[in-house]
Design an enzyme around this catalytic site. Structure first.
Site, mmCIF file in Angstrom:
data_model
loop_
_atom_site.group_PDB
_atom_site.id
_atom_site.type_symbol
_atom_site.label_atom_id
_atom_site.label_comp_id
_atom_site.label_asym_id
_atom_site.label_seq_id
_atom_site.Cartn_x
_atom_site.Cartn_y
_atom_site.Cartn_z
ATOM 1 N N GLU A 206 0.804 -1.218 0.000
ATOM 2 C CA GLU A 206 0.000 0.000 0.000
ATOM 3 C C GLU A 206 0.838 1.270 0.000
ATOM 4 O OE1 GLU A 206 -2.874 -0.498 3.107
ATOM 5 O OE2 GLU A 206 -3.778 -2.217 2.114
ATOM 6 N N ASP A 243 -4.075 -0.363 11.996
ATOM 7 C CA ASP A 243 -4.877 -1.524 11.606
ATOM 8 C C ASP A 243 -4.078 -2.743 12.048
ATOM 9 O OD1 ASP A 243 -6.261 -3.616 10.508
ATOM 10 O OD2 ASP A 243 -5.909 -3.058 8.416
ATOM 11 N N GLU A 288 -8.102 -0.404 14.222
ATOM 12 C CA GLU A 288 -8.950 -1.265 13.385
ATOM 13 C C GLU A 288 -8.659 -2.735 13.682
ATOM 14 O OE1 GLU A 288 -9.028 -2.378 8.652
ATOM 15 O OE2 GLU A 288 -8.597 -0.300 9.226
ATOM 16 N N ASP A 315 -13.395 -4.094 10.509
ATOM 17 C CA ASP A 315 -13.190 -4.465 9.102
ATOM 18 C C ASP A 315 -13.567 -5.932 8.930
ATOM 19 O OD1 ASP A 315 -12.365 -4.934 6.504
ATOM 20 O OD2 ASP A 315 -10.233 -4.786 6.940
ATOM 21 N N LYS A 340 -15.652 -1.409 2.561
ATOM 22 C CA LYS A 340 -14.940 -1.901 1.377
ATOM 23 C C LYS A 340 -15.980 -2.439 0.404
ATOM 24 C CE LYS A 340 -10.654 -3.279 3.726
ATOM 25 N NZ LYS A 340 -9.903 -4.427 4.292
ATOM 26 N N ARG A 369 -8.460 -1.564 -1.042
ATOM 27 C CA ARG A 369 -7.922 -2.887 -0.707
ATOM 28 C C ARG A 369 -6.436 -2.864 -1.039
ATOM 29 N NH1 ARG A 369 -11.942 -6.711 0.754
ATOM 30 N NH2 ARG A 369 -10.137 -7.508 1.888
ATOM 31 N N SER A 370 -5.714 -3.893 -0.579
ATOM 32 C CA SER A 370 -4.271 -3.909 -0.871
ATOM 33 C C SER A 370 -4.020 -4.116 -2.363
ATOM 34 C CB SER A 370 -3.557 -4.970 -0.050
ATOM 35 O OG SER A 370 -4.214 -6.198 -0.137
ATOM 36 N N LYS A 391 -9.465 5.704 3.854
ATOM 37 C CA LYS A 391 -8.224 4.956 4.065
ATOM 38 C C LYS A 391 -7.791 4.434 2.703
ATOM 39 C CE LYS A 391 -6.667 0.733 6.304
ATOM 40 N NZ LYS A 391 -7.102 -0.481 6.998
#
Length: 430
Positions: A206, A243, A288, A315, A340, A369-370, A391
Site C-alpha cells: 500500500e 490496523d 482497526e 473491518d 470496502k 484494498r491492498s 483509508k
C-alpha cells in the site's frame, strides 16, 4: 434513454500483478461507464466471495476468467435492453437475485461489483455530473480526513512487524489539499528517519515503508519522529491510527494472539490491556480490528475500556455487512465500520451499511484494498456519503495516489462549498 445496450468484462491486472475484473457498460444514449474491482490480501472469512479460476497453469490459480464469463453471459443477458443505468437499486437487486447465494459465490462478488460500479459511472456520464454528485446529491461536500498508511507490516509486507498498518491522520489541516501535503511531507521525512537508523526503505503493498524494526512500538516512535521532523505537532495537527488485522495474528488452536515478530503470545484480555497502554502513551485516535473477527467478547471489552476516546473500526469484524453491523450495534461492539465495496458486492448494499452506521452514531471509513488499480470510485463514494474519513494508502504508488488526486479534483470542483472537518469527523468519540 440510457438503456443498457452492452455489458462487457475483461481480465486486467491489479497493483500486485494479480488478475481482476474490469467492466464496461454502454447505453443507447452513448453514455458509458467503466470500473475495475479491487482485491484484498488479508480477508475476513465472512466477505462476499471473490471468484478465482483456481487453474494453477494461469496466474498461479488467480485468474478471473470465470467471473468475466459470468458478466459477459449471465449478467449481460439479464441487463442488456432491459434496464436503464439510472435504476441503480433495481439493477443491484436484480444482480443479487441472479446470483441467488448469501455470499455471491455463484457469479462472484468481483463480477457483480464490477457491473454495479460501471452502471453508476454510466449514469453520471449520462447526466453529465460528477460521480460523487450523482451518488450523493447536492449536499455532498465533505472531504474526508485521509488515514495514510505510511508503515506496513503483517500480511502487507515481508518484514518482522506484526501490526499490518501504522497510519497518520492530519486532523489539524485546513483543507483536504493541506492534509495531503502534511501526509506527504511526513512520508518523506519518515524515509529519512528510517535511513538514518539504517533501516530498509522499500515499500509494501500500500505504498508505506516496510522495514524490520525492534518492536511494534518502535513503528510508532519512528513515525512520531517523522511528524516532528516535518514540522508538525503529534497529537494536535496529526493523530495516529493502526490496523492490527488481528485475525492474522489469532491462533485458533490455543485461542491466543501470536505476535511472532516480537516472540510474544497474548490473551484477548492482554491485547486489550496493551491497546489501553498504547493509547494512553501515544496520540492514537483509531484502532482497526484490534481482536479476531470472531472474538466478540474481546471487542466488547475493548469498546468498554477505550471506545469513548478511541475510534474502534470493524473491518474483518463487520465486512461491510448490515447483518454483522446490526449485531455489533446491538451488542455495543466497536464504534466504526470500515467500508470496502468488494466485501459486500454492490453499491446499494455499501450505501445501506454506511447509512446504518451513521444512524447508530458509528463512523464509516471508506477504504481501498491492498490490491488496487487506477480506479478511483471510492474517492467519489467518500464525498457522496459525507463519510468524513478515507483509508487509501500512502502518498506513494499510482494505485493509491489516484484516489488522492481524485479528491483534489473534487475539492477544486466544490470550491468554497467544500468542507474539511478534521477532528469533528470523529463524531463517535466523546
Amino acid at each position: 434513454m440510457p438503456f443498457i445496450t452492452q455489458v462487457y468484462a475483461r481480465e486486467v491486472l491489479d497493483s500486485r500483478g494479480n488478475p481482476t475484473v474490469e467492466v464496461e457498460v454502454f447505453t443507447e444514449s452513448g453514455a458509458f461507464g467503466r470500473s475495475i474491482v479491487p482485491s484484498g490480501a488479508s480477508t475476513g472469512e465472512y466477505e462476499a466471495v471473490e471468484l478465482r479460476d483456481g487453474d494453477k497453469s494461469r496466474y498461479l490459480g488467480k485468474g478471473v476468467l470465470k467471473a468475466v464469463e459470468n458478466v459477459n453471459t449471465i449478467i449481460a443477458q439479464e441487463l442488456e435492453g432491459n434496464y436503464s443505468v439510472l435504476d441503480q437499486v433495481v439493477i443491484d437487486k436484480a444482480l443479487i437475485e441472479l446470483d441467488g447465494t448469501e455470499n455471491k459465490g455463484k457469479l462472484g462478488a468481483n463480477a457483480i461489483l464490477g457491473v454495479s460500479m460501471a452502471v453508476a459511472h454510466a449514469a453520471a456520464d449520462y447526466l453529465d455530473v460528477p460521480l460523487y454528485q450523482y451518488l450523493g446529491g447536492f449536499n455532498s461536500k465533505q472531504l474526508p480526513v485521509p488515514m495514510m498508511n505510511i508503515l506496513n507490516g503483517g500480511a502487507h509486507a515481508d518484514n518482522n512487524v506484526d501490526i499490518q498498518e501504522f497510519m497518520v491522520m492530519p486532523v489539524g489541516a485546513e483543507s483536504f489539499r493541506h492534509a495531503l501535503r502534511i501526509g506527504a511531507e511526513i512520508f518523506h521525512n519518515l524515509k529519512a528517519v528510517l535511513k538514518d537508523k539504517g533501516y530498509n526503505t522499500a515499500v509494501g503493498d500500500e505504498g508505506g515503508f516496510a522495514p524490520n524494526l525492534g518492536s511494534n512500538e518502535e513503528a510508532i516512535t519512528v513515525i512520531l519522529e517523522a511528524i516532528e521532523k516535518a514540522g508538525y505537532k503529534p497529537g494536535e495537527e496529526v493523530k495516529l491510527a493502526m490496523d492490527v488485522a488481528s485475525s492474522e495474528l489469532f491462533n485458533k488452536e490455543d485461542g491466543k494472539y501470536h505476535l511472532d515478530g516480537e516472540g510474544v503470545v497474548k490473551t484477548s484480555e492482554e491485547m486489550v490491556d496493551w491497546y489501553e497502554e498504547l493509547t494512553n502513551k501515544y496520540p492514537i485516535i483509531s484502532i482497526e480490528d484490534g481482536l479476531d473477527e470472531n472474538d466478540w467478547a474481546g471487542h466488547k471489552l475493548l469498546t468498554e475500556r477505550i471506545g469513548s476516546r478511541v475510534q474502534l473500526v470493524g473491518d474483518d469484524l463487520f465486512v461491510t455487512n448490515t447483518k454483522k453491523l446490526a449485531a455489533g450495534i446491538e451488542q455495543g461492539v466497536g464504534n466504526s465500520i470500515l467500508i470496502k465495496v468488494n466485501q459486500i458486492g454492490t453499491l446499494t448494499e455499501t450505501f445501506e451499511a454506511i447509512e446504518m452506521a451513521k444512524r447508530a452514531g458509528y463512523t464509516a471509513v471508506i477504504s481501498h484494498r491492498s490490491g488496487e488499480s487506477e480506479d478511483a470510485t471510492i474517492a467519489d463514494i467518500a464525498v457522496a456519503t459525507n463519510a468524513g474519513q478515507i483509508k487509501t494508502g500512502a502518498p506513494s504508488r499510482t494505485d493509491r495516489v489516484a484516489k488522492y488526486n481524485q479528491l483534489l479534483r473534487i475539492e477544486d470542483q466544490l470550491g468554497s462549498t467544500a468542507e474539511y472537518l478534521g477532528l469533528k469527523s470523529f463524531y463517535n468519540l466523546k
